[in-house]
Design an enzyme around this catalytic site. Structure first.
Site, PDB file in Angstrom:
ATOM      1  CB  CYS A 251      56.959  31.467  45.630  1.00 52.12           C
ATOM      2  SG  CYS A 251      57.335  33.127  46.248  1.00 52.12           S
ATOM      3  CG  LEU A 252      51.453  34.165  43.626  1.00 49.17           C
ATOM      4  CD1 LEU A 252      50.980  35.045  44.778  1.00 49.17           C
ATOM      5  CD2 LEU A 252      51.473  34.962  42.325  1.00 49.17           C
ATOM      6  CG  HIS A 335      61.919  30.333  44.859  1.00 51.68           C
ATOM      7  ND1 HIS A 335      61.204  30.316  43.681  1.00 51.68           N
ATOM      8  CD2 HIS A 335      61.488  31.433  45.526  1.00 51.68           C
ATOM      9  CE1 HIS A 335      60.394  31.363  43.628  1.00 51.68           C
ATOM     10  NE2 HIS A 335      60.552  32.053  44.746  1.00 51.68           N
ATOM     11  CD  GLU A 337      62.651  27.682  41.830  1.00 47.82           C
ATOM     12  OE1 GLU A 337      62.600  28.922  41.770  1.00 47.82           O
ATOM     13  OE2 GLU A 337      62.106  27.036  42.753  1.00 47.82           O
TER      14      GLU A 337
END
Length: 360
Positions: A251-252, A335, A337
């Protein structure tokens, strides 16, 4: 007696609803998530810092709140909007109800509005700022000007951990530094399950300090805000890449890594937030359903020659992943996870551990 409150959008649109959770006025960027489950994780995800979150699923709170599902130490969003909240949750894991949780966390809640209509406005007009207030001004001119000027700033600085934390694996095989930009707990849990002892370090940590731990690999976490704002992190990340240590960005972390290599990021019209985002593997053509929460994307055309796009979003064709060919490094926008959410891409943690094995 139910108390009326108002949502004022930056474009002047007003919604009248009812109050639950904490009371008070709050300003933030209003965004929507399409997840049907996982509202506890949504509430506690640091990536929602500074945002007023709308749940598109019509009823929220039916299975209560449980601390074991928290992605951080508590809610990080600015406010929460639902169509209907469940007063009497029923689940064997339930530890409390949504209303009490929001009150205890001082998070303003709003319900009883047409969340479908609100979501369509954001989808068509793009993300905008908004204010929840108990008093509706007769003239919205001043409020609209204040909303237009509002910005979420220093988000990573406010969501990162404050000090180094060592989180051991039961059967340690690897030592991984987690560079925390607002990390979700489930990233740590997945790494530990793969035999990684996790050394969680603040966003202000330097490349030299990270390498002093002699890590087998580095995980670049998710987090909130505009990635380009984090100039210090980007500069240190560029230095870290010179060590050729295995790295995995989420992500970021994916965006910051790309920026450190000269790529550019752009703000999306309304972002990708929810547990049903289709992502296509550029090599195999296989489509995975993923969990996502981001408002910015890496511009595919800006990816350097020594890297290649490995995933794209099947809906809007924005970049969803990059593999770097000159170093043992890869990153994804989604994501893997995810919890709650699809587990289609959990294999990426195996790719990371395999990379660490090869680098020894």
């Amino acid at each position: 007696m139910e108390k009326s409150i108002y949502l004022i959008l930056e474009n002047g649109t007003v919604f009248r609803g009812k109050s639950f959770g904490a009371s008070g006025d709050v300003t933030g960027e209003v965004v929507f998530t399409t997840s049907m489950t996982g509202y506890v994780e949504t509430l506690t995800d640091p990536s929602y810092y500074g945002q007023i979150v709308i749940q598109t699923f019509p009823m929220i709170g039916n299975y209560g709140v449980m601390a074991s599902d928290f992605e951080s130490d508590g809610p990080k969003l600015s406010a929460y909007i639902v169509r209907e909240w469940c007063h009497d949750p029923s689940n064997f894991r339930c530890e409390g109800d949504l209303d009490a949780f929001l009150k205890a966390s001082n998070i303003v809640g709003m319900y009883g509005i047409d969340t479908r209509a609100l979501t369509k406005i954001i989808r068509d007009c793009g993300n905008m700022n908004a204010r929840i207030t108990s008093e509706l001004p007769e003239d919205l001119t001043e409020v609209k000007a204040e909303l237009a000027a509002y910005r979420v700033t220093d988000a990573v600085k406010k969501m990162t951990c404050k000090e180094v934390e060592v989180l051991p694996a039961e059967n340690e095989k690897y030592k991984v530094v987690l560079w925390d930009f607002g990390a979700k707990k489930n990233i740590i849990k997945k790494l530990q399950k793969k035999g990684c002892t996790v050394i969680r370090v603040p966003a202000s940590t330097t490349a030299e300090e990270i390498m002093s731990y002699k890590p087998d690999g580095v995980m670049l976490s998710n987090g909130p805000g505009d990635p380009a704002e984090n100039t210090g992190v980007i500069a240190e990340l560029k230095k870290l890449c010179e060590y050729r240590v295995p790295m995995f960005g989420i992500c970021l972390g994916h965006q910051l890594l790309a920026l450190s290599q000269g790529a550019k990021t752009t703000k999306l019209q309304y972002g990708h937030r929810g547990g049903n985002q289709p992502v296509r593997d550029m090599e195999s053509g296989k489509v995975y359903i993923t969990s996502q929460n981001h408002g910015y994307a890496v511009e595919t055309s800006s990816i350097p020659d020594y890297a290649k796009a490995c995933f794209i979003n099947a809906n809007d064709h924005t970049n969803e992943g990059i593999t770097y060919l000159n170093m043992p490094v890869f990153s994804v926008q989604f994501h893997p996870e995810a919890c709650g959410g699809p587990r289609d891409t959990m294999f990426l943690f195996d790719r990371f551990t395999a990379m660490m094995d090869q680098n020894r």
